[in-house]
Design an enzyme around this catalytic site. Structure first.
Site, short mmCIF file in Angstrom:
data_model
loop_
_atom_site.label_atom_id
_atom_site.label_comp_id
_atom_site.label_asym_id
_atom_site.label_seq_id
_atom_site.Cartn_x
_atom_site.Cartn_y
_atom_site.Cartn_z
CG ASN A 10 64.16 22.77 -40.68
OD1 ASN A 10 64.97 23.66 -40.90
ND2 ASN A 10 64.50 21.59 -40.19
CE LYS A 12 70.17 24.94 -39.34
NZ LYS A 12 70.95 24.07 -38.40
CE LYS A 13 62.94 18.85 -43.07
NZ LYS A 13 61.78 17.95 -42.88
CG ASP A 73 57.84 11.70 -43.06
OD1 ASP A 73 58.06 12.51 -42.14
OD2 ASP A 73 57.57 10.51 -42.87
#
Length: 201
Positions: A10, A12-13, A73
């Site tokens: 991801n 964006k992470k 997580d």
């Protein structure tokens, strides 16, 4: 300049962690996503807690690449659903990562729940595994309420239906900087900054 594997695909992470490190003044780390390293077997997310899943992902990444690895997580825990979807957040509707279907299912499950009982919170556990074997696991939480319909097109996951305490906008309507300052993942990542700073030296 040491490489830090972010156990995610991801983008964006990755940008979120880049911003957190930048604000904290941590320099000299190159962030690397899973898309840029050779594929390796990734353990399924079968842990009972966010912490177990994050640590398993970070250990896998560190062992496979020899790099320091950070993994998270995260998910949403909704009071009226007794803390669910929880660790099942990404696959709540049965298909992993289908944000629209997951969000629609949650809204349907809460259709008859009154406004004063729509509380919930995002949770993020972040794990850091260093090449010397040291491990760190931290947790961040972000409380709010679940809206009746999605609003905003920023963020990802359940952001469009989550209204943080003290705000009238959804998480998907916040600027990236506003979200970093308040979010569950931002809170967790900031707790890892001292360990990352010490590792870089």
């Amino acid at each position: 300049m040491p490489d830090l594997l972010v156990a995610s695909r991801n983008a964006k992470k990755l940008r979120e962690l880049e911003r957190v490190l930048g604000v904290a003044g941590v320099e000299g780390i190159t962030l690397v996503g899973l898309d840029t390293v050779p594929p390796f077997p990734e353990a399924p997310e079968t842990g009972a807690t966010f912490e177990e899943n994050a640590l398993a992902k970070a250990r896998d990444g560190a062992a496979a690449t020899g790099m320091a690895c950070v993994a998270d997580d995260s998910g949403v825990e909704i009071d009226a659903l007794r803390g669910m979807p929880g660790v099942l957040s990404a696959r709540w509707s049965g298909t992993h990562g289908n944000d629209a279907a997951n969000t629609a299912l949650v809204l349907a499950q809460l259709a008859d729940v009154p406004g004063d009982r729509r509380g919930g919170g995002f949770v993020s556990a972040c794990a850091l595994v260093l090449p010397d074997g040291r491990e760190f696991v931290v947790r961040g939480e972000w409380r709010g309420t679940i809206a009746r319909e999605p609003k905003g097109d920023g963020g990802f996951g359940y952001d469009p239906i989550f209204v943080p305490d003290g705000d009238t906008r959804s998480a998907a309507e916040l600027t990236p900087e506003e979200k970093d300052a308040a979010s569950h993942r931002g809170r967790a990542l900031r707790q890892l900054v001292p360990s990352l700073r010490d590792w870089v030296g």
